[in-house]
Design a protein around this motif. Structure first.
Motif, PDB file in Angstrom:
ATOM      1  N   PRO A  13      -6.435 -20.914  -0.331  1.00 51.66           N
ATOM      2  CA  PRO A  13      -6.001 -20.298   0.925  1.00 51.66           C
ATOM      3  C   PRO A  13      -6.285 -18.804   0.889  1.00 51.66           C
ATOM      4  CG  PRO A  13      -4.112 -20.747  -0.455  1.00 51.66           C
ATOM      5  CD  PRO A  13      -5.290 -21.367  -1.143  1.00 51.66           C
ATOM      6  N   PRO A  14      -6.366 -18.146   2.041  1.00 55.87           N
ATOM      7  CA  PRO A  14      -6.693 -16.716   2.046  1.00 55.87           C
ATOM      8  C   PRO A  14      -5.549 -15.863   1.521  1.00 55.87           C
ATOM      9  CG  PRO A  14      -6.206 -17.484   4.268  1.00 55.87           C
ATOM     10  CD  PRO A  14      -6.244 -18.695   3.401  1.00 55.87           C
ATOM     11  N   PRO A  15      -5.873 -14.729   0.904  1.00 60.05           N
ATOM     12  CA  PRO A  15      -4.833 -13.797   0.490  1.00 60.05           C
ATOM     13  C   PRO A  15      -4.297 -13.036   1.691  1.00 60.05           C
ATOM     14  CG  PRO A  15      -6.983 -12.861   0.041  1.00 60.05           C
ATOM     15  CD  PRO A  15      -7.222 -14.255   0.563  1.00 60.05           C
ATOM     16  N   GLU A  16      -3.131 -12.446   1.540  1.00 59.93           N
ATOM     17  CA  GLU A  16      -2.578 -11.597   2.594  1.00 59.93           C
ATOM     18  C   GLU A  16      -3.145 -10.192   2.427  1.00 59.93           C
ATOM     19  OE1 GLU A  16       1.643 -11.702   2.729  1.00 59.93           O
ATOM     20  OE2 GLU A  16       1.752 -13.886   2.940  1.00 59.93           O
ATOM     21  N   VAL A  17      -3.871  -9.735   3.423  1.00 57.87           N
ATOM     22  CA  VAL A  17      -4.456  -8.398   3.377  1.00 57.87           C
ATOM     23  C   VAL A  17      -4.271  -7.723   4.730  1.00 57.87           C
ATOM     24  CG1 VAL A  17      -6.195  -8.983   1.641  1.00 57.87           C
ATOM     25  CG2 VAL A  17      -6.742  -9.246   4.060  1.00 57.87           C
ATOM     26  N   GLU A  18      -4.242  -6.400   4.723  1.00 56.33           N
ATOM     27  CA  GLU A  18      -4.216  -5.616   5.947  1.00 56.33           C
ATOM     28  C   GLU A  18      -5.606  -5.039   6.167  1.00 56.33           C
ATOM     29  OE1 GLU A  18      -1.180  -2.695   5.838  1.00 56.33           O
ATOM     30  OE2 GLU A  18       0.458  -4.160   5.668  1.00 56.33           O
ATOM     31  N   VAL A  19      -6.067  -5.097   7.427  1.00 55.20           N
ATOM     32  CA  VAL A  19      -7.424  -4.655   7.750  1.00 55.20           C
ATOM     33  C   VAL A  19      -7.365  -3.627   8.868  1.00 55.20           C
ATOM     34  CG1 VAL A  19      -9.719  -5.383   8.507  1.00 55.20           C
ATOM     35  CG2 VAL A  19      -8.336  -6.929   7.115  1.00 55.20           C
ATOM     36  N   SER A  20      -8.006  -2.494   8.651  1.00 55.98           N
ATOM     37  CA  SER A  20      -8.152  -1.490   9.702  1.00 55.98           C
ATOM     38  C   SER A  20      -9.547  -1.605  10.297  1.00 55.98           C
ATOM     39  CB  SER A  20      -7.936  -0.084   9.142  1.00 55.98           C
ATOM     40  OG  SER A  20      -8.222   0.888  10.142  1.00 55.98           O
ATOM     41  N   LEU A  21      -9.619  -1.690  11.628  1.00 53.55           N
ATOM     42  CA  LEU A  21     -10.904  -1.828  12.306  1.00 53.55           C
ATOM     43  C   LEU A  21     -11.362  -0.518  12.934  1.00 53.55           C
ATOM     44  CD1 LEU A  21     -10.374  -5.312  14.008  1.00 53.55           C
ATOM     45  CD2 LEU A  21     -11.404  -4.801  11.795  1.00 53.55           C
ATOM     46  N   HIS A  59     -16.317  -6.726  12.805  1.00 52.22           N
ATOM     47  CA  HIS A  59     -14.899  -6.853  12.477  1.00 52.22           C
ATOM     48  C   HIS A  59     -14.689  -7.897  11.381  1.00 52.22           C
ATOM     49  CE1 HIS A  59     -13.730  -5.128  16.688  1.00 52.22           C
ATOM     50  NE2 HIS A  59     -14.280  -4.242  15.897  1.00 52.22           N
ATOM     51  N   SER A  60     -15.444  -8.980  11.448  1.00 53.04           N
ATOM     52  CA  SER A  60     -15.381  -9.978  10.376  1.00 53.04           C
ATOM     53  C   SER A  60     -15.854  -9.380   9.055  1.00 53.04           C
ATOM     54  CB  SER A  60     -16.239 -11.194  10.729  1.00 53.04           C
ATOM     55  OG  SER A  60     -15.686 -11.924  11.805  1.00 53.04           O
ATOM     56  N   GLN A  61     -16.877  -8.529   9.112  1.00 53.98           N
ATOM     57  CA  GLN A  61     -17.362  -7.903   7.888  1.00 53.98           C
ATOM     58  C   GLN A  61     -16.304  -6.991   7.264  1.00 53.98           C
ATOM     59  OE1 GLN A  61     -21.490  -6.515   7.525  1.00 53.98           O
ATOM     60  NE2 GLN A  61     -21.783  -7.109   9.663  1.00 53.98           N
ATOM     61  N   MET A  62     -15.545  -6.261   8.097  1.00 57.97           N
ATOM     62  CA  MET A  62     -14.491  -5.404   7.562  1.00 57.97           C
ATOM     63  C   MET A  62     -13.387  -6.243   6.928  1.00 57.97           C
ATOM     64  SD  MET A  62     -15.169  -2.236   7.654  1.00 57.97           S
ATOM     65  CE  MET A  62     -13.521  -1.628   7.268  1.00 57.97           C
ATOM     66  N   ALA A  63     -13.039  -7.366   7.575  1.00 56.98           N
ATOM     67  CA  ALA A  63     -12.041  -8.264   6.982  1.00 56.98           C
ATOM     68  C   ALA A  63     -12.558  -8.829   5.663  1.00 56.98           C
ATOM     69  CB  ALA A  63     -11.703  -9.387   7.956  1.00 56.98           C
ATOM     70  N   ALA A  64     -13.848  -9.188   5.632  1.00 52.02           N
ATOM     71  CA  ALA A  64     -14.442  -9.719   4.398  1.00 52.02           C
ATOM     72  C   ALA A  64     -14.407  -8.670   3.286  1.00 52.02           C
ATOM     73  CB  ALA A  64     -15.872 -10.170   4.649  1.00 52.02           C
ATOM     74  N   LEU A  65     -14.682  -7.418   3.630  1.00 55.24           N
ATOM     75  CA  LEU A  65     -14.636  -6.346   2.637  1.00 55.24           C
ATOM     76  C   LEU A  65     -13.240  -6.240   2.036  1.00 55.24           C
ATOM     77  CD1 LEU A  65     -15.716  -3.857   1.143  1.00 55.24           C
ATOM     78  CD2 LEU A  65     -15.211  -2.521   3.210  1.00 55.24           C
ATOM     79  N   ARG A  66     -12.220  -6.279   2.883  1.00 53.06           N
ATOM     80  CA  ARG A  66     -10.854  -6.154   2.386  1.00 53.06           C
ATOM     81  C   ARG A  66     -10.486  -7.341   1.502  1.00 53.06           C
ATOM     82  NH1 ARG A  66      -7.537  -4.935  -0.081  1.00 53.06           N
ATOM     83  NH2 ARG A  66      -5.377  -4.346   0.369  1.00 53.06           N
TER      84      ARG A  66
END
Length: 346
Positions: A25-33, A225-232
């Motif tokens: 399952p995905p980890p919990e992360v915060e993403v700034s766009l 935006h998906s790329q920024m989430a992927a980076l995080r």
């Protein structure tokens, strides 16, 4: 035939025990766009390319961001078609890896992964062409093995290595080790990020330039935006894998010991979220999977989907109780049987 793998996954939705999964399952992360460029650079956000390059031991210019591993594999097969008259595809394997060459009219033949060899790649039948393989192996979770790794280095042939499970294993990154190799991967298995549709292709710089030319005819860009989430997520990936390691290894150990006591075998090493149960009791494992689904509300994926009857792909990331109930169901089916119509496949 189509992608039967997905049919079994969709049929298992709502099951009490769903063992068709293949990812953490995905980890919990915060993403700034804020400040995300739109559109992004065609090859992908620089920050994400740099993070992927660091993780896989290559340079940023050797990384192309793609719309998931699927697009990366499609691009890689286009390149193989330009460089090879035919390709050798591991067998058994994940359906798209054997189907993509056919879609592009690229002739194929098989390189066996035999159960008696622990599903290690056997290059004894290699005939001097391109190679398509997965590491860790899908459907079994078996590693490529150092012997096969060294043999591939000696081939000096174009290689597509789908390493979507590669981050679970310390020996990874064929593109960093093999001249002419292409590695494809994503966060879909290590961090449950399938919906982001962010993957990558890793190869030498000239191959990445050609891959970008091909990609620009398929899709203009990957969602920034998906790329920024992927980076995080990528920044948290190793910690996330470590947090789940105990469950994967524990479930593998439980299922493996049970299988040995019952005259069956479990392939893999407990590193990946998948393993492959081989049973002599049910040569028709599609019928076995049907019975598990209909009689016990347990979802699995039969070996026939991967062109290997006699096995079931089983998810290791669930609760131990689900593994136990799966074992009990198999034992009861051995005693009671599948039913005449399922045994005969009618």
């Amino acid at each position: 035939m189509g992608f039967e793998h997905l049919d079994w996954i969709m049929r298992a939705e709502g099951c009490e025990i769903n063992l068709t999964g293949s990812s953490l399952p995905p980890p919990e992360v915060e993403v700034s766009l804020r400040g995300v460029p739109s559109p992004p650079p065609h090859a992908g956000l620089d920050e994400l390319r740099e993070a992927v390059a660091e993780r896989w031991g290559v340079e940023k210019e050797e990384v192309l961001i793609t719309a998931g591993t699927s697009e990366a594999n499609l691009i890689a097969v286009f390149i193989l078609k330009e460089r090879c008259e035919r390709v050798a595809v591991e067998w058994p394997t994940y359906y798209p890896l054997r189907a993509l060459p056919g879609l592009l009219s690229l002739p194929t033949y098989h390189l066996p992964r035999r159960a008696e060899g622990g599903f290690r790649l056997d290059l004894g039948e290699y005939r001097g062409d391109g190679v398509i393989l997965s590491h860790l192996h899908n459907p079994t979770g078996a590693p490529l093995g150092e012997e096969a790794w060294r043999a591939l280095q000696e081939l000096e042939a174009p290689v597509l290595a789908d390493e979507v499970y590669g981050m679970f294993h310390p020996l990874r990154g064929l593109a960093a080790e093999l001249r002419g190799a292409m590695t494809t991967s994503s966060l879909s298995k290590t961090a449950g990020a399938l919906g982001l549709r962010v993957g990558w292709l890793i190869a030498d710089r000239e191959t990445v330039k050609r891959a970008l030319e091909i990609k620009n005819t398929i899709s203009y860009m990957v969602n920034p935006h998906s790329q920024m989430a992927a980076l995080r997520i990528l920044q948290e990936e190793e910690r996330h894998i470590r947090a789940w390691r105990g469950r994967l290894e524990g479930n593998f150990s439980e299922l493996s010991q049970w299988a040995r006591r019952r005259g069956m075998s479990l392939v893999g090493d407990g590193l990946a979220p998948i393993s492959f149960l081989i049973t002599p009791y049910f040569p028709n494992t599609r019928a076995l999977a049907e019975t598990l689904l209909e009689r016990y509300s347990i979802g699995t994926i039969p070996g026939e989907v991967f062109s290997y009857p006699g096995g079931l792909r089983v998810y290791l990331g669930g609760e131990r109780d689900g593994i136990k109930r799966f074992e009990e169901a198999i034992e009861e089916i051995i005693d009671v049987g599948l039913g005449e119509e399922k045994r005969t496949g009618s």
